[in-house]
Write an enzyme that holds these catalytic residues in place. Structure first.
Site, PDB file in Angstrom:
ATOM      1  N   GLU A  78      47.739 -26.375 -61.193  1.00 33.40           N
ATOM      2  CA  GLU A  78      47.237 -26.923 -62.444  1.00 33.40           C
ATOM      3  C   GLU A  78      48.054 -28.143 -62.891  1.00 33.40           C
ATOM      4  O   GLU A  78      47.502 -29.091 -63.429  1.00 33.40           O
ATOM      5  CB  GLU A  78      47.284 -25.825 -63.523  1.00 33.40           C
ATOM      6  CG  GLU A  78      46.362 -26.047 -64.692  1.00 33.40           C
ATOM      7  CD  GLU A  78      44.905 -25.639 -64.435  1.00 33.40           C
ATOM      8  OE1 GLU A  78      44.479 -25.593 -63.255  1.00 33.40           O
ATOM      9  OE2 GLU A  78      44.200 -25.384 -65.418  1.00 33.40           O
ATOM     10  N   ASP A  79      49.345 -28.127 -62.652  1.00 34.93           N
ATOM     11  CA  ASP A  79      50.219 -29.134 -63.281  1.00 34.93           C
ATOM     12  C   ASP A  79      50.900 -30.121 -62.347  1.00 34.93           C
ATOM     13  O   ASP A  79      51.688 -30.954 -62.799  1.00 34.93           O
ATOM     14  CB  ASP A  79      51.326 -28.423 -64.104  1.00 34.93           C
ATOM     15  CG  ASP A  79      50.747 -27.595 -65.241  1.00 34.93           C
ATOM     16  OD1 ASP A  79      49.624 -27.906 -65.664  1.00 34.93           O
ATOM     17  OD2 ASP A  79      51.396 -26.635 -65.682  1.00 34.93           O
TER      18      ASP A  79
END
Ligand code: MN
Length: 489
Positions: A78-79
């Protein structure tokens, strides 16, 4: 080698994790450190600290190397620029599956609708599929709550509410009593800032004098138990009531602190079940029990599997005082719930375990199955379920997520059109395209649990009869038919 990695490896050292397991943890550690390099948290510390703390908690809960690796990698997809395909190549299917699960449930957002809380908890379990996903998510939330003071005030409140309504009860249902209690306590000051200040003060003054008192009780009790050598006492602890649980109790007692008898309770850990009842007898012989305050959670465990004897007695100085009596095994299960399963796997070398193997195994199976049956009465084969440690209650349902983080419950095989109609008839009618996890898909694309779905609409678009070939929900089907009838008429 970094000292953090040493600390993590030390935590798993005494366990049955083999060389390849340790190597997996090491590689995941290095990958996560590289991917998060340069990223900072709101507190200013390196982002990597967050995934490290998450992995450390998972390791302390005695989970396996796959779960620890997944915890280290849980925020990379996600990051960071790290991709799912790379992860699969580097760490294999199992780790990737767990990380994808955590990523999916992290997209669910709770916005304070009480009626949805129960459904949301079930959805988290359904989407997770593997119980280890829920463990990693709880460890992630625990660290985020421990560092919540650095987050913007508005976000603090939402996260604290979500923790209180969703994750703490989820931990409780999984039998993780300690985790559930800590999550509630961490959320409390953000949800009830004024009451928190009042209770903190009250608790402090009560405890100052309480500690001296409890030591006197403890001395008297030890003295008496020494005269009963047949009772094998392992240790006597005292526990202070958590602020969140004190608040729950005070609400029932018109906020009268003097009516709370278990602000500090004594906890007696004994060897065998028969010792529990013998100890209860000794205590009642010493101090008269308060009527209605004896609770036998050994004969009748709480729905989450909690086992212990509780009694409140008129103790020294005529003060009502609570005692909790349990065996070591009960204590461990009460505190660590399902993860006790792994701990017992390890303890199987010990003589005690060998002797009590069948009892342990049966108790654990019964607890697990009961706990999860309380969730949903749909387990096909409890034994197979235990063996695979998988949750599969909702075979014929999927849960997909709106861009705002709301979960939508649909039959398996549903398509973006079913999703669009489930949100609003108007959105279904004017739907002309869909994105799943940010990628454009066909309208007959089969949705999977945890997918994030976004519908593209156009004002003058009309539902097509071709959609009838693939829609799964009755609502969508009927609406498409009726809209087309209108058009003909
Ligand atoms: Mn995280």
């Amino acid at each position: 080698m970094s000292s953090q990695l040493d600390r993590l490896l030390e935590t798993v050292q005494k366990r049955n994790i083999d060389g390849s397991g340790l190597d997996l943890i090491r590689r995941a550690y290095i990958r996560a450190e590289n991917e998060h390099a340069g990223q900072k948290r709101k507190s200013g510390e390196p982002y990597f600290n967050h995934v490290f703390e998450t992995a450390l908690t998972v390791a302390q809960w005695q989970l396996d190397s796959t779960a620890i690796a997944a915890a280290l990698l849980h925020d990379t997809l996600e990051d960071t620029s790290y991709r799912e395909e790379e992860m699969r190549k580097e760490f294999g299917e199992e780790v990737t599956f767990l990380v994808l699960g955590v990523t999916k449930i992290s997209r669910l957002k709770y916005r304070g609708n009480q009626a949805q809380a129960e459904t949301l908890k079930k959805m988290i379990l359904a989407i997770s599929q593997d119980i280890r996903v829920v463990f990693v998510k709880l460890a992630d939330r625990l660290h985020n709550m421990r560092t919540l003071q650095y987050v913007l005030p508005e976000k603090q409140k939402r996260i604290a509410l979500e923790t209180n309504e969703i994750y703490a009860p989820l931990a409780y249902r999984m039998g993780l009593g300690v985790v559930s209690g800590e999550l509630e306590d961490l959320a409390f000051p953000y949800l009830h800032p004024e009451i928190y200040q009042v209770l903190k003060k009250k608790l402090k003054s009560h405890l100052e004098h309480g500690e001296v008192y409890i030591n006197r009780v403890k001395t008297k009790l030890i003295e008496t138990l020494d005269r009963h050598p047949q009772i094998k006492v392992i240790r006597i602890d005292s526990r202070v009531k958590r602020i969140s649980s004190l608040h729950k109790k005070l609400k029932r007692l018109d906020m009268d602190m003097n009516q709370v008898h278990d602000l500090i309770a004594l906890r007696i850990i004994v060897e065998k079940v028969s010792d529990c009842y013998a100890t209860l007898g000794v205590i009642h012989n010493l101090w008269p029990p308060l009527p209605g305050c004896i609770k036998d959670y050994i004969a009748l465990p709480k729905p989450n599997g909690y086992r212990s004897l509780h009694t409140s007695v008129i103790c020294l100085d005529n003060q009502p005082t609570e005692f909790q009596i349990r065996t070591q095994e009960m204590h461990y299960e009460n505190e660590y719930g399902i993860s006790a399963y792994w701990a017992y796997q390890e303890a199987k070398e010990s003589k005690d375990y060998q002797e009590n193997k069948a009892i342990f195994a049966n108790a654990l199976h019964a607890n697990w199955v009961n706990q999860l049956k309380a969730w949903q009465d749909k387990i096909d084969d409890p034994d197979e379920f235990i063996n695979s440690l998988k949750i599969d209650f909702f075979k014929d349902r999927i849960f997909v997520i709106t861009p705002r983080g709301e979960a939508i419950d649909l039959p398996a095989g549903s398509t973006p059109v079913d999703f669009a109609y489930a949100i609003h008839s108007d959105i279904g009618d004017h739907c002309f395209g869909a994105k799943v996890n940010n990628r454009m898909v066909q309208l007959n694309h089969e949705l999977q649990s945890g997918d994030m779905v976004e519908i593209l609409t156009q004002k003058n678009k009309k539902p097509s009869t071709a959609w009838l070939q693939f829609v799964k929900t009755r609502h969508a089907r009927e609406r498409i038919k009726s809209m087309n009838k209108e058009n003909i008429a």
